[in-house]
Design an enzyme around this catalytic site. Sequence first.
Site, PDB file in Angstrom:
ATOM      1  N   HIS A  79     -11.359 -22.646 -20.071  1.00  0.00           N
ATOM      2  CA  HIS A  79     -12.155 -21.555 -19.482  1.00  0.00           C
ATOM      3  C   HIS A  79     -11.928 -20.256 -20.247  1.00  0.00           C
ATOM      4  CE1 HIS A  79     -13.988 -18.870 -16.582  1.00  0.00           C
ATOM      5  NE2 HIS A  79     -14.416 -19.909 -15.907  1.00  0.00           N
ATOM      6  N   THR A 167       0.985  -9.121 -24.048  1.00  0.00           N
ATOM      7  CA  THR A 167       1.039 -10.459 -23.451  1.00  0.00           C
ATOM      8  C   THR A 167       0.010 -10.673 -22.348  1.00  0.00           C
ATOM      9  OG1 THR A 167       2.719  -9.751 -21.845  1.00  0.00           O
ATOM     10  CG2 THR A 167       3.497 -10.684 -23.943  1.00  0.00           C
ATOM     11  N   ALA A 168      -0.489  -9.594 -21.761  1.00  0.00           N
ATOM     12  CA  ALA A 168      -1.386  -9.710 -20.605  1.00  0.00           C
ATOM     13  C   ALA A 168      -2.825  -9.358 -20.929  1.00  0.00           C
ATOM     14  CB  ALA A 168      -0.891  -8.829 -19.463  1.00  0.00           C
ATOM     15  N   GLY A 169      -3.123  -8.925 -22.159  1.00  0.00           N
ATOM     16  CA  GLY A 169      -4.489  -8.671 -22.566  1.00  0.00           C
ATOM     17  C   GLY A 169      -5.113  -7.495 -21.862  1.00  0.00           C
TER      18      GLY A 169
END
Length: 303
Positions: A79, A167-169
């Site tokens: 996804h 790391t979390a965009g």
Amino acid sequence: MIESIPNVSEGQRPAVLEALTAALRAVPGLRLLDTTADPAHHRSVFTYAGDAETVAHAAVALVATAIALIDLRLHRGVHPRLGAVDVLPFVPLEGSTLDACVTLARRVGATLADRFNLPVYLYEAAASRPERRRLEDVRRGQFEGLLTRMADPAWAPDFGPAQPHPTAGAIAVGARRPLVAYNVNLASDRLDVARAIAARIRERNGGLPCVKALGLPLADRGIVQVSMNLTDFTITPPAVAFEAVRQQAAQYGVSVRESELIGLIPRAALAGTTAEAIGLVGFRDDQVLETRLAMTPPNPPPP
């Protein structure tokens, strides 16, 4: 009453899913209605409801936990995703309005950017400009393309730094009306067929109105899926979407195996049909949003 349905980029590690759930269960007054995880999508969907302050508190708690435990540099799933918490919509229920959810989305977005140094894009009814209304446009390029995309001033985030969290965009925060996340699985492993069907039925290609669709592989099951968001089920209900997929699949000599819900479904979306008629095997009444709301008590206050 406001509903929120955050999509988190984790669907495989039970310990992480348990920590995310625990963060929500610790929010007093919150009604945690549903948690659905999909290993192939590598994605989980949480459904909860409460008043504006309660769902805002829950959003911050969930994002804090996700940032601590998810590293998108290591994440692989079928996804599309933009961030550790990929999308955070607010939906009006009893006694609320879409305008109230827009206000809440913008306030929560600003809080997330300030607290976590996280880029935030506003989408759907909360969007700051027309080209950001569609989630698929905001998410184009995904996590891996964020640095390049943010270099374009036209795609600077609405809140937060113009560079991805390492790391979390980034996160898309929005306000919208209720939708149905509905997938139809084909009795085939032909990804070309699933993608062709998705392309034909999605609204932006001239297909069914209020339908977003992707063709995705489910490698662990050896089949493919037409994954859909029905953004206004009063215009295109699940029964119409199911029949469109079935007819298109038949042109390739492929049959429908089953369908599935992600999260809960408003009762009105099933009007005039049955779960069996649209391929929902083992459907339970507690998968109906109104039923789950009535049976789910709010989290207790801390001792």
